[in-house]
Design an enzyme around this catalytic site. Structure first.
Site, PDB file in Angstrom:
ATOM      1  N   ARG A   1     -52.909 131.750 -16.308  1.00  0.00           N
ATOM      2  CA  ARG A   1     -53.253 130.327 -16.143  1.00  0.00           C
ATOM      3  C   ARG A   1     -52.665 129.455 -17.236  1.00  0.00           C
ATOM      4  NH1 ARG A   1     -59.776 130.585 -16.680  1.00  0.00           N
ATOM      5  NH2 ARG A   1     -59.960 132.395 -18.029  1.00  0.00           N
TER       6      ARG A   1
ATOM      7  N   ARG B   1     -66.067 138.211 -15.909  1.00  0.00           N
ATOM      8  CA  ARG B   1     -66.056 139.365 -16.803  1.00  0.00           C
ATOM      9  C   ARG B   1     -67.373 139.523 -17.552  1.00  0.00           C
ATOM     10  NH1 ARG B   1     -60.064 137.789 -18.691  1.00  0.00           N
ATOM     11  NH2 ARG B   1     -61.132 135.792 -18.599  1.00  0.00           N
TER      12      ARG B   1
ATOM     13  N   TYR C   1     -60.512 130.923  -3.799  1.00  0.00           N
ATOM     14  CA  TYR C   1     -60.321 130.738  -5.251  1.00  0.00           C
ATOM     15  C   TYR C   1     -60.598 129.273  -5.603  1.00  0.00           C
ATOM     16  CZ  TYR C   1     -57.871 135.255  -4.906  1.00  0.00           C
ATOM     17  OH  TYR C   1     -57.531 136.561  -4.651  1.00  0.00           O
TER      18      TYR C   1
ATOM     19  N   LEU D   1     -53.543 143.644 -14.614  1.00  0.00           N
ATOM     20  CA  LEU D   1     -53.906 143.782 -16.034  1.00  0.00           C
ATOM     21  C   LEU D   1     -55.378 144.138 -16.211  1.00  0.00           C
ATOM     22  CD1 LEU D   1     -51.993 140.720 -17.538  1.00  0.00           C
ATOM     23  CD2 LEU D   1     -51.204 143.071 -17.222  1.00  0.00           C
ATOM     24  N   CYS D   2     -56.012 144.546 -15.109  1.00  0.00           N
ATOM     25  CA  CYS D   2     -57.440 144.857 -15.141  1.00  0.00           C
ATOM     26  C   CYS D   2     -58.228 143.703 -15.778  1.00  0.00           C
ATOM     27  CB  CYS D   2     -57.707 146.191 -15.838  1.00  0.00           C
ATOM     28  SG  CYS D   2     -59.286 146.887 -15.341  1.00  0.00           S
ATOM     29  N   ARG D   3     -57.969 142.518 -15.226  1.00  0.00           N
ATOM     30  CA  ARG D   3     -58.646 141.285 -15.649  1.00  0.00           C
ATOM     31  C   ARG D   3     -58.459 140.999 -17.146  1.00  0.00           C
ATOM     32  NH1 ARG D   3     -60.653 144.098 -12.017  1.00  0.00           N
ATOM     33  NH2 ARG D   3     -62.296 145.263 -13.078  1.00  0.00           N
TER      34      ARG D   3
ATOM     35  N   THR E   1     -53.271 133.602  -8.714  1.00  0.00           N
ATOM     36  CA  THR E   1     -53.813 132.275  -9.067  1.00  0.00           C
ATOM     37  C   THR E   1     -55.324 132.171  -8.836  1.00  0.00           C
ATOM     38  OG1 THR E   1     -53.390 131.339  -6.869  1.00  0.00           O
ATOM     39  CG2 THR E   1     -51.588 131.196  -8.489  1.00  0.00           C
ATOM     40  N   TRP E   2     -55.999 133.306  -8.946  1.00  0.00           N
ATOM     41  CA  TRP E   2     -57.469 133.263  -8.806  1.00  0.00           C
ATOM     42  C   TRP E   2     -58.075 132.411  -9.939  1.00  0.00           C
ATOM     43  CZ3 TRP E   2     -61.099 138.195  -9.072  1.00  0.00           C
ATOM     44  CH2 TRP E   2     -62.390 137.830  -8.679  1.00  0.00           C
TER      45      TRP E   2
HETATM   46  P1  NAP Z   1     -55.384 140.333 -13.877  1.00  0.00           P
HETATM   47  O1  NAP Z   1     -54.063 139.932 -13.407  1.00  0.00           O
HETATM   48  O2  NAP Z   1     -55.643 141.761 -14.092  1.00  0.00           O
HETATM   49  O3  NAP Z   1     -55.793 139.571 -15.215  1.00  0.00           O
HETATM   50  C1  NAP Z   1     -55.673 138.183 -15.301  1.00  0.00           C
HETATM   51  C2  NAP Z   1     -56.176 137.690 -16.642  1.00  0.00           C
HETATM   52  O4  NAP Z   1     -55.568 138.411 -17.707  1.00  0.00           O
HETATM   53  C3  NAP Z   1     -55.766 136.260 -16.889  1.00  0.00           C
HETATM   54  O5  NAP Z   1     -56.595 135.336 -16.234  1.00  0.00           O
HETATM   55  C4  NAP Z   1     -55.843 136.182 -18.406  1.00  0.00           C
HETATM   56  O6  NAP Z   1     -57.203 135.984 -18.784  1.00  0.00           O
HETATM   57  C5  NAP Z   1     -55.399 137.566 -18.824  1.00  0.00           C
HETATM   58  N1  NAP Z   1     -53.968 137.562 -19.179  1.00  0.00           N
HETATM   59  C6  NAP Z   1     -52.903 137.428 -18.374  1.00  0.00           C
HETATM   60  N2  NAP Z   1     -51.754 137.452 -19.081  1.00  0.00           N
HETATM   61  C7  NAP Z   1     -52.115 137.590 -20.374  1.00  0.00           C
HETATM   62  C8  NAP Z   1     -51.395 137.669 -21.587  1.00  0.00           C
HETATM   63  N3  NAP Z   1     -50.048 137.605 -21.619  1.00  0.00           N
HETATM   64  N4  NAP Z   1     -52.087 137.818 -22.737  1.00  0.00           N
HETATM   65  C9  NAP Z   1     -53.445 137.860 -22.723  1.00  0.00           C
HETATM   66  N5  NAP Z   1     -54.186 137.781 -21.593  1.00  0.00           N
HETATM   67  C10 NAP Z   1     -53.523 137.653 -20.435  1.00  0.00           C
HETATM   68  O7  NAP Z   1     -56.550 139.844 -12.890  1.00  0.00           O
HETATM   69  P2  NAP Z   1     -56.658 138.988 -11.607  1.00  0.00           P
HETATM   70  O8  NAP Z   1     -56.195 137.585 -11.836  1.00  0.00           O
HETATM   71  O9  NAP Z   1     -58.023 139.204 -11.106  1.00  0.00           O
HETATM   72  O10 NAP Z   1     -55.674 139.665 -10.570  1.00  0.00           O
HETATM   73  C11 NAP Z   1     -54.388 139.167 -10.299  1.00  0.00           C
HETATM   74  C12 NAP Z   1     -54.363 138.452  -8.970  1.00  0.00           C
HETATM   75  O11 NAP Z   1     -54.666 139.365  -7.902  1.00  0.00           O
HETATM   76  C13 NAP Z   1     -55.412 137.343  -8.782  1.00  0.00           C
HETATM   77  O12 NAP Z   1     -55.098 136.176  -9.496  1.00  0.00           O
HETATM   78  C14 NAP Z   1     -55.378 137.202  -7.291  1.00  0.00           C
HETATM   79  O13 NAP Z   1     -54.234 136.485  -6.883  1.00  0.00           O
HETATM   80  C15 NAP Z   1     -55.291 138.646  -6.849  1.00  0.00           C
HETATM   81  N6  NAP Z   1     -56.622 139.255  -6.572  1.00  0.00           N
HETATM   82  C16 NAP Z   1     -56.931 139.549  -5.289  1.00  0.00           C
HETATM   83  C17 NAP Z   1     -58.148 140.089  -4.958  1.00  0.00           C
HETATM   84  C18 NAP Z   1     -58.445 140.411  -3.514  1.00  0.00           C
HETATM   85  O14 NAP Z   1     -59.608 140.709  -3.166  1.00  0.00           O
HETATM   86  N7  NAP Z   1     -57.454 140.383  -2.660  1.00  0.00           N
HETATM   87  C19 NAP Z   1     -59.104 140.362  -5.965  1.00  0.00           C
HETATM   88  C20 NAP Z   1     -58.756 140.093  -7.289  1.00  0.00           C
HETATM   89  C21 NAP Z   1     -57.514 139.548  -7.580  1.00  0.00           C
HETATM   90  P3  NAP Z   1     -57.609 134.734 -19.697  1.00  0.00           P
HETATM   91  O15 NAP Z   1     -56.893 133.550 -19.114  1.00  0.00           O
HETATM   92  O16 NAP Z   1     -59.084 134.651 -19.617  1.00  0.00           O
HETATM   93  O17 NAP Z   1     -57.122 135.067 -21.064  1.00  0.00           O
END
Ligand code: NAP
Length: 327
Positions: free
Chosen positions: A279, A225, A57, A204-206, A20-21
């Site tokens: 989100r 990004r 966040y 999902l690598c952001r 939920t970042w």
């Molecule tokens: P992620 O899961 O790799 O990517 C998230 C993004 O991917 C979403 O915001 C969305 O971007 C896109 N996405 C997701 N599902 C999709 C779909 N079905 N189709 C198209 N696009 C899709 O990146 P993350 O949010 O950075 O990482 C996941 C979680 O890990 C975070 O939310 C957080 O809880 C945690 N985290 C922790 C740390 C730490 O330091 N501990 C650091 C980073 C993350 P759009 O909404 O822009 O399309």
């Protein structure tokens, strides 16, 4: 939904967790709270009970939205939040002192509208604070029942070894996805050896591994990004070509989209949970496609070959690390 056990948490924990970042808004170009709440509830409906958040966040906003979304649903969720960061002048810094954490935990409980945090994680190691101090504070909170299990995030094995002298560590949360694999050298073997569950962040690598991005994809003002080196040309094109190749492999061999392959790949690597950031409810629509199949050894070899072929100038997620305070 596949599940696993996290020591200290009675409920089986889903192996896909909702990240939920982005729901916090800041660093992701804003967020729509109504959509965010619908997303969290859609996650629970689809069998995802692990919800990962953090005070940093959106400076408390993500936790507030999670708390609101889980009103009446608290017992269906496993809440993972974090401590150990501060933002005295609006700029995020590391602060894992006992004093900071004892304040943070009360703020998080209030924002999350709950009397307990299932998994409480140190967000980043703080080089100015001995691990003993941070670990003992978390152990104290665990004994008081305010938190049920303890985790760390972005820690090396050496840091975890030190931390574990004073606290019962259940999980570690590092970056881990098909494109960001440095933990295979150290953190992943350490976690396996010591029975820690790995919460893989950036599954999902952001968004790259969603398969929905293309060379013209534009990000809104304030979206991290825009400064992520993976999303800058000419490197971005290399990663997109790798995603295309993975998409073909996933479709031809398993009849799945690349997003399901990216999640499956994490789940097949060990005692892992894939943290999937979303989100909007529709972003979670394909979650079931990650379950009920496995990648073969041949798939894994071919995936590695495709990545090496297309990504000739790889870069890690280091740009995200917040600075320490001045000593
Ligand atoms: P992620 O899961 O790799 O990517 C998230 C993004 O991917 C979403 O915001 C969305 O971007 C896109 N996405 C997701 N599902 C999709 C779909 N079905 N189709 C198209 N696009 C899709 O990146 P993350 O949010 O950075 O990482 C996941 C979680 O890990 C975070 O939310 C957080 O809880 C945690 N985290 C922790 C740390 C730490 O330091 N501990 C650091 C980073 C993350 P759009 O909404 O822009 O399309």
């Amino acid at each position: 939904m596949e599940t696993l056990h996290i020591e200290g948490i009675a409920a089986p924990v889903s192996r896909v967790g909702l990240g939920t970042w982005a729901i916090g808004g800041s660093m992701w170009g804003g967020a729509d709270d109504a959509q965010s709440i619908a997303t969290i509830r859609a996650a629970i409906d689809s069998g995802i009970n692990l919800i990962d958040t953090a005070p940093a966040y959106g400076f408390g906003h993500s936790e507030e939205v999670v708390g609101k979304a889980l009103e009446g649903l608290r017992d269906k969720a496993v809440i993972a939040t974090k401590a150990g960061l501060d933002w005295p002048d609006g700029k995020v810094l590391r602060n894992a002192t006992a004093a900071r954490i004892s304040t943070e935990v009360e703020d998080s409980l209030r924002r999350l509208r709950t009397d307990r945090i299932d998994l409480y994680q140190v967000h980043w190691p703080d080089p100015l604070v001995p691990h003993d101090e941070t670990a003992m504070e978390l152990e104290k909170l665990r004994r008081e029942g305010k938190i049920l299990a303890i985790g760390v995030s972005n820690y090396s094995p050496t840091q975890m070894e030190s931390f574990r002298r004073k606290a019962r560590l259940a999980t570690v949360q590092p970056p881990y996805n098909l494109f960001e694999r440095s933990i295979e050298q150290d953190v992943l073997p350490y976690a396996k050896q010591h029975g820690l569950v790995v919460l893989a962040y950036g599954a999902l690598c952001r968004g790259l591994l969603s398969g929905r991005m293309h060379a013209d994809t534009a990000f809104p003002i304030g979206d991290l990004r825009k400064s992520d080196p993976k999303f800058k040309q000419p490197r971005f094109r290399q990663y997109l070509a790798a995603v295309d190749a993975l998409q073909r492999l996933a479709r031809e061999r398993h009849g799945k989209p690349v997003l399901a392959l990216a999640i499956r790949w994490i789940l097949d690597r060990g005692p892992t949970v894939a943290l999937w950031g979303a989100r909007r409810p529709d972003q979670l629509a394909g979650v079931d496609e990650a379950f009920g199949w496995k990648l073969s050894d041949g798939d894994l070899r071919d995936i590695d070959a495709l990545l090496a072929q297309h990504i000739t100038d790889p870069v890690g997620p280091e740009f995200m690390a917040p600075p320490a305070r001045q000593a």
